[in-house]
Design an enzyme around this catalytic site. Sequence first.
Site, short mmCIF file in Angstrom:
data_model
loop_
_atom_site.label_atom_id
_atom_site.label_comp_id
_atom_site.label_asym_id
_atom_site.label_seq_id
_atom_site.Cartn_x
_atom_site.Cartn_y
_atom_site.Cartn_z
N ILE A 34 0.83 -1.22 0.00
CA ILE A 34 0.00 0.00 0.00
C ILE A 34 0.86 1.27 0.00
O ILE A 34 0.41 2.33 -0.44
CB ILE A 34 -0.96 -0.03 1.22
N HIS A 109 5.64 -12.28 5.88
CA HIS A 109 5.60 -11.80 4.49
C HIS A 109 7.00 -11.51 3.99
O HIS A 109 7.88 -11.11 4.75
CB HIS A 109 4.74 -10.53 4.35
P1 5GP Z 1 6.69 -4.93 7.79
O1 5GP Z 1 7.19 -3.66 8.41
O2 5GP Z 1 5.74 -5.64 8.71
O3 5GP Z 1 7.77 -5.79 7.25
O4 5GP Z 1 5.89 -4.46 6.50
C1 5GP Z 1 4.51 -4.29 6.44
C2 5GP Z 1 4.17 -3.73 5.08
O5 5GP Z 1 2.79 -3.86 4.88
C3 5GP Z 1 4.51 -2.25 4.92
O6 5GP Z 1 5.39 -2.08 3.82
C4 5GP Z 1 3.16 -1.58 4.70
O7 5GP Z 1 3.21 -0.53 3.77
C5 5GP Z 1 2.31 -2.73 4.20
N1 5GP Z 1 0.90 -2.63 4.54
C6 5GP Z 1 0.37 -2.32 5.77
N2 5GP Z 1 -0.97 -2.34 5.73
C7 5GP Z 1 -1.30 -2.69 4.45
C8 5GP Z 1 -2.55 -2.89 3.79
O8 5GP Z 1 -3.64 -2.76 4.36
N3 5GP Z 1 -2.51 -3.25 2.47
C9 5GP Z 1 -1.32 -3.43 1.81
N4 5GP Z 1 -1.40 -3.77 0.53
N5 5GP Z 1 -0.12 -3.24 2.41
C10 5GP Z 1 -0.11 -2.88 3.71
#
Ligand code: 5GP
Length: 121
Positions: A34, A109
Amino acid sequence: MQYDKNNVFYKIINRELNANIILEGEHFLAFHDIAPKAPVHVLVIPKGCYVDYYDFVLNASDTEILDFCRGTAEIIKMMKIEKPGFKLVANAGKFSMNDEKGQEVMHFHFHILGKPLDDND
Ligand code: 5GP
């Protein structure tokens, strides 16, 4: 850490939240981040409930792991970033570097980051 179903990726898997889905396999889902940090920024998640890479690799079945890994490679091909190269990132927990945040969404992820070749390359 115990998996908590109250996270956005769990809701995306269950179609309670929308995402721009690129590819879906039996055990994985891939969709655009996103808030992209590169021209290509795709997230690949297993459909099963795993907190992070460590949890996934230790507890998922061979079939889930293979499907997830092949799905990741398929996205890399679809996004045309296999030749110029790409970055594959999996945050786990609070650890962070360079002022980046640690893991924010507690469902495992991969971030696939890259830039496709253009006509001038
Ligand atoms: P982390 O910091 O957990 O490795 O990354 C989480 C990622 O998820 C971030 O890059 C953030 O932009 C993305 N993200 C968070 N909420 C959403 C959402 O509702 N939809 C999508 N497509 N990405 C999300």
